[in-house]
Scaffold this motif. Sequence first.
Motif, mmCIF file in Angstrom:
data_model
loop_
_atom_site.group_PDB
_atom_site.id
_atom_site.type_symbol
_atom_site.label_atom_id
_atom_site.label_comp_id
_atom_site.label_asym_id
_atom_site.label_seq_id
_atom_site.Cartn_x
_atom_site.Cartn_y
_atom_site.Cartn_z
ATOM 1 N N GLU A 1 47.748 45.694 35.874
ATOM 2 C CA GLU A 1 48.084 44.319 36.263
ATOM 3 C C GLU A 1 47.959 44.128 37.773
ATOM 4 O O GLU A 1 47.473 43.088 38.229
ATOM 5 C CB GLU A 1 49.490 43.954 35.790
ATOM 6 C CG GLU A 1 49.595 43.777 34.285
ATOM 7 C CD GLU A 1 48.614 42.750 33.743
ATOM 8 O OE1 GLU A 1 48.487 41.660 34.325
ATOM 9 O OE2 GLU A 1 47.961 43.064 32.732
ATOM 10 N N ASN A 2 48.378 45.121 38.559
ATOM 11 C CA ASN A 2 48.241 45.026 40.016
ATOM 12 C C ASN A 2 46.774 44.964 40.424
ATOM 13 O O ASN A 2 46.403 44.212 41.325
ATOM 14 C CB ASN A 2 48.928 46.203 40.707
ATOM 15 C CG ASN A 2 50.430 46.086 40.666
ATOM 16 O OD1 ASN A 2 50.973 44.999 40.507
ATOM 17 N ND2 ASN A 2 51.110 47.210 40.785
ATOM 18 N N TRP A 3 45.928 45.755 39.749
ATOM 19 C CA TRP A 3 44.495 45.755 40.041
ATOM 20 C C TRP A 3 43.913 44.371 39.743
ATOM 21 O O TRP A 3 43.116 43.851 40.517
ATOM 22 C CB TRP A 3 43.803 46.837 39.207
ATOM 23 C CG TRP A 3 42.361 47.005 39.518
ATOM 24 C CD1 TRP A 3 41.819 47.768 40.500
ATOM 25 C CD2 TRP A 3 41.263 46.380 38.844
ATOM 26 N NE1 TRP A 3 40.453 47.668 40.479
ATOM 27 C CE2 TRP A 3 40.079 46.825 39.474
ATOM 28 C CE3 TRP A 3 41.145 45.511 37.765
ATOM 29 C CZ2 TRP A 3 38.812 46.425 39.067
ATOM 30 C CZ3 TRP A 3 39.890 45.106 37.369
ATOM 31 C CH2 TRP A 3 38.743 45.558 38.011
ATOM 32 N N LYS A 4 44.319 43.780 38.635
ATOM 33 C CA LYS A 4 43.835 42.447 38.282
ATOM 34 C C LYS A 4 44.312 41.403 39.292
ATOM 35 O O LYS A 4 43.567 40.483 39.645
ATOM 36 C CB LYS A 4 44.277 42.065 36.873
ATOM 37 C CG LYS A 4 43.506 42.785 35.793
ATOM 38 C CD LYS A 4 43.936 42.322 34.418
ATOM 39 C CE LYS A 4 43.093 42.978 33.345
ATOM 40 N NZ LYS A 4 43.428 42.475 32.008
ATOM 41 N N LYS A 5 45.546 41.526 39.768
ATOM 42 C CA LYS A 5 46.062 40.583 40.765
ATOM 43 C C LYS A 5 45.301 40.697 42.078
ATOM 44 O O LYS A 5 44.990 39.690 42.712
ATOM 45 C CB LYS A 5 47.551 40.817 41.008
ATOM 46 C CG LYS A 5 48.432 40.246 39.936
ATOM 47 C CD LYS A 5 49.896 40.474 40.244
ATOM 48 C CE LYS A 5 50.736 39.998 39.073
ATOM 49 N NZ LYS A 5 52.167 40.256 39.291
ATOM 50 N N GLU A 6 44.994 41.941 42.501
ATOM 51 C CA GLU A 6 44.252 42.150 43.749
ATOM 52 C C GLU A 6 42.889 41.476 43.699
ATOM 53 O O GLU A 6 42.388 41.008 44.704
ATOM 54 C CB GLU A 6 44.053 43.641 44.001
ATOM 55 C CG GLU A 6 45.287 44.369 44.458
ATOM 56 C CD GLU A 6 45.037 45.867 44.564
ATOM 57 O OE1 GLU A 6 43.878 46.317 44.432
ATOM 58 O OE2 GLU A 6 46.023 46.585 44.794
ATOM 59 N N ARG A 7 42.285 41.450 42.523
ATOM 60 C CA ARG A 7 40.951 40.878 42.362
ATOM 61 C C ARG A 7 40.985 39.466 41.799
ATOM 62 O O ARG A 7 39.968 38.931 41.393
ATOM 63 C CB ARG A 7 40.108 41.795 41.486
ATOM 64 C CG ARG A 7 39.662 43.010 42.268
ATOM 65 C CD ARG A 7 39.513 44.237 41.413
ATOM 66 N NE ARG A 7 39.217 45.409 42.229
ATOM 67 C CZ ARG A 7 40.142 46.159 42.792
ATOM 68 N NH1 ARG A 7 41.413 45.855 42.669
ATOM 69 N NH2 ARG A 7 39.815 47.223 43.494
ATOM 70 N N HIS A 8 42.165 38.892 41.749
ATOM 71 C CA HIS A 8 42.362 37.493 41.320
ATOM 72 C C HIS A 8 41.924 37.256 39.877
ATOM 73 O O HIS A 8 41.546 36.142 39.525
ATOM 74 C CB HIS A 8 41.633 36.529 42.260
ATOM 75 C CG HIS A 8 41.883 36.806 43.706
ATOM 76 N ND1 HIS A 8 43.097 36.550 44.297
ATOM 77 C CD2 HIS A 8 41.098 37.347 44.678
ATOM 78 C CE1 HIS A 8 43.051 36.909 45.571
ATOM 79 N NE2 HIS A 8 41.850 37.399 45.815
ATOM 80 N N ASP B 1 43.860 37.329 37.380
ATOM 81 C CA ASP B 1 44.979 36.745 36.650
ATOM 82 C C ASP B 1 45.049 35.225 36.857
ATOM 83 O O ASP B 1 45.893 34.564 36.295
ATOM 84 C CB ASP B 1 46.295 37.393 37.098
ATOM 85 C CG ASP B 1 46.556 37.231 38.586
ATOM 86 O OD1 ASP B 1 45.580 37.065 39.343
ATOM 87 O OD2 ASP B 1 47.736 37.301 38.986
ATOM 88 N N GLN C 1 39.000 31.835 40.054
ATOM 89 C CA GLN C 1 38.231 33.081 40.092
ATOM 90 C C GLN C 1 36.820 32.818 40.605
ATOM 91 O O GLN C 1 36.282 33.603 41.393
ATOM 92 C CB GLN C 1 38.145 33.710 38.704
ATOM 93 C CG GLN C 1 39.434 34.292 38.202
ATOM 94 C CD GLN C 1 39.264 34.906 36.823
ATOM 95 O OE1 GLN C 1 38.224 35.472 36.515
ATOM 96 N NE2 GLN C 1 40.284 34.791 36.002
ATOM 97 N N TYR D 1 36.902 32.457 44.418
ATOM 98 C CA TYR D 1 37.004 33.756 45.089
ATOM 99 C C TYR D 1 35.689 34.532 44.969
ATOM 100 O O TYR D 1 35.241 35.169 45.911
ATOM 101 C CB TYR D 1 38.152 34.587 44.507
ATOM 102 C CG TYR D 1 39.503 34.186 45.030
ATOM 103 C CD1 TYR D 1 39.860 34.425 46.353
ATOM 104 C CD2 TYR D 1 40.434 33.578 44.202
ATOM 105 C CE1 TYR D 1 41.106 34.061 46.835
ATOM 106 C CE2 TYR D 1 41.682 33.208 44.675
ATOM 107 C CZ TYR D 1 42.010 33.455 45.995
ATOM 108 O OH TYR D 1 43.236 33.088 46.476
ATOM 109 N N ASP E 1 33.336 35.790 48.029
ATOM 110 C CA ASP E 1 32.882 37.180 48.170
ATOM 111 C C ASP E 1 31.363 37.258 48.224
ATOM 112 O O ASP E 1 30.802 38.037 48.990
ATOM 113 C CB ASP E 1 33.400 38.047 47.016
ATOM 114 C CG ASP E 1 34.897 38.307 47.096
ATOM 115 O OD1 ASP E 1 35.474 38.097 48.184
ATOM 116 O OD2 ASP E 1 35.479 38.709 46.078
#
Length: 129
Positions: A58-65, A67, A73, A76, A80
Amino acid sequence: MRAYLLKRLLLIPITLIGITLITFVVMKLAPGDPAKILRAQASGQAMKATQANLEALENWKKERHLDKPLFVQYGYWLLDLCTFDLGRSLMTGRERVSKIIAERLPITILINVIAFGLIYAIAIPVGIV
């Protein structure tokens, strides 16, 4: 002639946005979840769904937006793309995608130059005949 050129120039941003939107949608429709792929690669096999692993996912998904809603998305992702931050490869090695592209770009350009040369060497004589 100026009006035609102006129309074409004004269509460039619209076309680019359309291309990026289609690319983003196709990537989202592709099967598979990058987070699950990375989790499986990290352990060499499917990891057990422990609370710590799920929180890391979940943290990995939050870092990459990942969620957030799709239109956020896309924003972002577009940002990028404009800054050439293409992320890291999901394949083994986890190299930066921009580095991989830079390594392979010279030979790709060479192949394209040769192909265009052959195309014109064949197409112009055939067109004349």
